[in-house]
Design a protein around this motif. Structure first.
Motif, mmCIF file in Angstrom:
data_model
loop_
_atom_site.group_PDB
_atom_site.id
_atom_site.type_symbol
_atom_site.label_atom_id
_atom_site.label_comp_id
_atom_site.label_asym_id
_atom_site.label_seq_id
_atom_site.Cartn_x
_atom_site.Cartn_y
_atom_site.Cartn_z
ATOM 1 N N ALA A 183 34.505 28.627 27.373
ATOM 2 C CA ALA A 183 34.734 28.117 28.716
ATOM 3 C C ALA A 183 33.830 28.803 29.734
ATOM 4 C CB ALA A 183 36.201 28.305 29.094
ATOM 5 N N GLU A 184 33.673 30.121 29.632
ATOM 6 C CA GLU A 184 32.799 30.804 30.581
ATOM 7 C C GLU A 184 31.361 30.314 30.432
ATOM 8 O OE1 GLU A 184 32.175 35.236 32.407
ATOM 9 O OE2 GLU A 184 32.106 35.057 30.223
ATOM 10 N N GLN A 185 30.916 30.123 29.212
ATOM 11 C CA GLN A 185 29.564 29.608 28.996
ATOM 12 C C GLN A 185 29.405 28.200 29.558
ATOM 13 O OE1 GLN A 185 29.007 29.966 24.764
ATOM 14 N NE2 GLN A 185 28.835 32.205 24.825
ATOM 15 N N ALA A 186 30.493 27.432 29.562
ATOM 16 C CA ALA A 186 30.443 26.061 30.076
ATOM 17 C C ALA A 186 30.484 26.005 31.595
ATOM 18 C CB ALA A 186 31.593 25.245 29.499
ATOM 19 N N GLY A 187 30.826 27.120 32.224
ATOM 20 C CA GLY A 187 30.825 27.144 33.690
ATOM 21 C C GLY A 187 32.135 27.505 34.350
ATOM 22 N N VAL A 188 33.163 27.856 33.592
ATOM 23 C CA VAL A 188 34.417 28.291 34.199
ATOM 24 C C VAL A 188 34.180 29.639 34.878
ATOM 25 C CG1 VAL A 188 36.783 29.039 33.737
ATOM 26 C CG2 VAL A 188 35.870 27.004 32.606
ATOM 27 N N GLY A 189 34.546 29.721 36.161
ATOM 28 C CA GLY A 189 34.214 30.899 36.945
ATOM 29 C C GLY A 189 35.368 31.831 37.236
ATOM 30 N N ALA A 190 36.569 31.510 36.728
ATOM 31 C CA ALA A 190 37.725 32.373 36.984
ATOM 32 C C ALA A 190 38.775 32.113 35.915
ATOM 33 C CB ALA A 190 38.310 32.112 38.367
ATOM 34 N N GLU B 77 32.058 37.967 30.932
ATOM 35 C CA GLU B 77 30.995 38.761 31.553
ATOM 36 C C GLU B 77 30.967 38.650 33.067
ATOM 37 O OE1 GLU B 77 27.281 37.750 29.805
ATOM 38 O OE2 GLU B 77 27.892 38.289 27.755
ATOM 39 N N HIS B 78 31.234 37.482 33.596
ATOM 40 C CA HIS B 78 31.024 37.262 35.026
ATOM 41 C C HIS B 78 32.241 36.685 35.754
ATOM 42 C CE1 HIS B 78 26.855 37.984 34.063
ATOM 43 N NE2 HIS B 78 26.850 36.949 33.235
ATOM 44 N N ALA B 79 33.143 36.049 35.060
ATOM 45 C CA ALA B 79 34.222 35.305 35.711
ATOM 46 C C ALA B 79 35.192 36.239 36.435
ATOM 47 C CB ALA B 79 34.985 34.483 34.674
ATOM 48 N N LEU B 80 35.762 35.727 37.525
ATOM 49 C CA LEU B 80 36.857 36.429 38.175
ATOM 50 C C LEU B 80 38.046 36.506 37.228
ATOM 51 C CD1 LEU B 80 36.835 34.714 41.697
ATOM 52 C CD2 LEU B 80 35.775 36.888 41.052
ATOM 53 N N ALA B 81 38.877 37.546 37.422
ATOM 54 C CA ALA B 81 40.031 37.721 36.541
ATOM 55 C C ALA B 81 41.154 38.388 37.311
ATOM 56 C CB ALA B 81 39.662 38.574 35.328
ATOM 57 N N GLY B 82 42.376 37.942 37.063
ATOM 58 C CA GLY B 82 43.504 38.592 37.703
ATOM 59 C C GLY B 82 44.814 37.911 37.369
ATOM 60 N N PRO B 83 45.915 38.574 37.671
ATOM 61 C CA PRO B 83 47.220 37.943 37.511
ATOM 62 C C PRO B 83 47.412 36.829 38.531
ATOM 63 C CG PRO B 83 47.418 40.343 37.701
ATOM 64 C CD PRO B 83 46.028 39.972 38.115
ATOM 65 N N ALA B 84 47.945 35.729 38.067
ATOM 66 C CA ALA B 84 48.266 34.624 38.986
ATOM 67 C C ALA B 84 49.445 33.844 38.383
ATOM 68 C CB ALA B 84 47.067 33.700 39.189
ATOM 69 N N ILE B 85 50.613 34.482 38.321
ATOM 70 C CA ILE B 85 50.904 35.689 39.091
ATOM 71 C C ILE B 85 51.540 36.765 38.185
ATOM 72 C CG2 ILE B 85 51.207 34.540 41.294
ATOM 73 C CD1 ILE B 85 54.271 35.290 39.289
ATOM 74 N N ALA B 86 51.587 38.006 38.764
ATOM 75 C CA ALA B 86 52.440 39.048 38.207
ATOM 76 C C ALA B 86 53.730 39.091 39.009
ATOM 77 C CB ALA B 86 51.737 40.409 38.282
ATOM 78 N N ALA C 265 37.383 49.610 36.182
ATOM 79 C CA ALA C 265 36.340 50.355 35.471
ATOM 80 C C ALA C 265 35.567 49.461 34.509
ATOM 81 C CB ALA C 265 36.972 51.527 34.715
ATOM 82 N N GLN C 266 36.217 48.416 34.000
ATOM 83 C CA GLN C 266 35.558 47.480 33.090
ATOM 84 C C GLN C 266 34.971 46.272 33.809
ATOM 85 O OE1 GLN C 266 39.268 47.434 30.339
ATOM 86 N NE2 GLN C 266 37.558 46.848 29.030
ATOM 87 N N ALA C 267 35.539 45.918 34.953
ATOM 88 C CA ALA C 267 35.133 44.675 35.614
ATOM 89 C C ALA C 267 35.021 44.874 37.117
ATOM 90 C CB ALA C 267 36.126 43.572 35.287
ATOM 91 N N PRO C 268 34.144 45.761 37.567
ATOM 92 C CA PRO C 268 34.036 45.988 39.016
ATOM 93 C C PRO C 268 33.607 44.721 39.755
ATOM 94 C CG PRO C 268 32.213 47.009 37.839
ATOM 95 C CD PRO C 268 33.189 46.565 36.801
ATOM 96 N N GLY C 269 34.302 44.441 40.848
ATOM 97 C CA GLY C 269 33.957 43.289 41.664
ATOM 98 C C GLY C 269 34.468 41.962 41.153
ATOM 99 N N ARG C 270 35.192 41.960 40.046
ATOM 100 C CA ARG C 270 35.636 40.700 39.459
ATOM 101 C C ARG C 270 37.144 40.468 39.578
ATOM 102 N NH1 ARG C 270 33.861 40.971 33.431
ATOM 103 N NH2 ARG C 270 35.038 39.018 33.399
#
Length: 338
Positions: free
Chosen positions: A16-23, A46-55, A74-79
């Motif tokens: 999915a990330e390779q196909a263009g999914v950004g989060a 590698e690049h996609a945003l990541a987070g709980p939605a929701i915790a 530490a593994q994903a700064p800025g993401r």
């Protein structure tokens, strides 16, 4: 709008990330932990945003939320982002064993206390004082440093939407959201809350949201049935009664709740009307789904939309197939003006 999806697992997620999914986002329930899922996301993208939605906001202390985010940073700064939800009354009382009263006031303080931990520089005391949390932590180790990780609230009804605008960095919309619910209830609520902020927001408040999505070109009828059952399952919860009344859907919702009490999941789905399906879900064939997206530009979140396969009475294998099929919708979402 950035195309996102709930984490579909490592194999589909990489594709999915390779196909263009950004989060990618991580939900939470009795059998899966949101932060463990986010750890899997950041380890396999590698690049996609990541987070709980929701915790679940009250399942952990503010310290625990913030520490998990520091660890993941530490593994994903800025993401990273953090989505918090108050959870239903009975989940807080009966599952989590925490006070269920006044969830709006409590979650507003949760945001402030989590931020106190995230914004602390090395050498600072971590201080926050409110009705529910009192922090005065002297951390004598160089492990802090300000992290500006966006915090969003699951704002379904008016008061929670206003709280998101007042204290958070944005709002997360539910999979039930329609055009009129976004535009007549949630967005005005967020705007009212933003007008009450003690300090101005740093830029426009964010909108993330879930979109019930079931696409299957070989068996579109089954995809539609799965979407109907997912809608019905959500609407068994009385928290959503203002939404039901707003749309005039009391009669079909009464039928689906009766079917739920009787354990008849097929009747639950049949109670969902064609109007409800069209306003809430994206389902059927790929062509059907693209047409729906074209009609529903106003009911999609402005920043990130999570195209979410139905999970109620749907096997993991079928959810993975729906996630792959949804990739054909990338690029089909019409541009939205800010």
């Amino acid at each position: 709008m950035r195309f996102g999806m709930p984490w579909p697992g490592r194999d589909v997620g990489r594709e999915a990330e390779q196909a263009g999914v950004g989060a990618f986002c991580a939900g939470e329930f009795a059998d899966h932990d949101s932060y463990l899922t986010v750890a899997d996301i950041v380890a396999n993208t590698e690049h996609a945003l990541a987070g709980p939605a929701i915790a679940y906001a009250f399942a952990r202390t503010p310290y625990a939320h913030a520490t998990a985010l520091r660890h993941l940073h530490a593994q994903a700064p800025g993401r990273l982002f953090l989505g918090l939800g108050s959870a239903a009354f009975r989940i807080n009382r009966d599952w989590l064993g925490v006070p269920p009263e006044r969830p709006v006031a409590r979650i507003a303080e949760t945001v402030g206390a989590v931020r106190a931990w995230l914004h602390a520089e090395n050498g600072d005391r971590v201080r926050y004082r409110g009705e529910y949390y009192a922090l005065d932590a002297d951390v004598r180790a160089p492990v802090l440093g300000r992290l500006d990780i966006p915090i969003l609230l699951a704002g379904f009804n008016t008061r929670m939407a206003a709280t998101a605008g007042r204290v958070a960095d944005g709002v997360i919309g539910h999979g039930l959201f329609t055009d009129s619910w976004w535009n007549e209830v949630v967005r005005p609520g967020v705007e009212r809350g933003a007008g009450e902020r003690e300090t101005a927001a740093d830029g426009r408040l964010l909108e993330h949201g879930w979109i019930i999505t079931a696409v299957d070109d070989s068996a579109p009828e089954r995809a539609v049935a799965d979407a109907r059952r997912m809608i019905a399952f959500y609407l068994t919860v009385k928290t959503y009664d203002p939404f039901v009344a707003h749309h005039g859907w009391e009669e079909p919702v009464a039928r689906l709740r009766a079917a739920f009490r009787a354990g008849d999941t097929d009747a639950m789905g049949r109670a969902v009307t064609d109007e409800m399906l069209a306003e809430i879900a994206v389902c059927g064939t790929t062509a059907d789904a693209k047409d729906a997206l074209g009609r529903r530009a106003g009911s999609l979140p402005r920043d990130v939309g999570y195209f979410a396969p139905p999970s109620f009475m749907v096997s993991p294998r079928r959810r993975s197939a729906y996630a792959r099929a949804a990739l054909a919708l990338i690029g089909a979402v019409p541009a939205q003006a800010d």
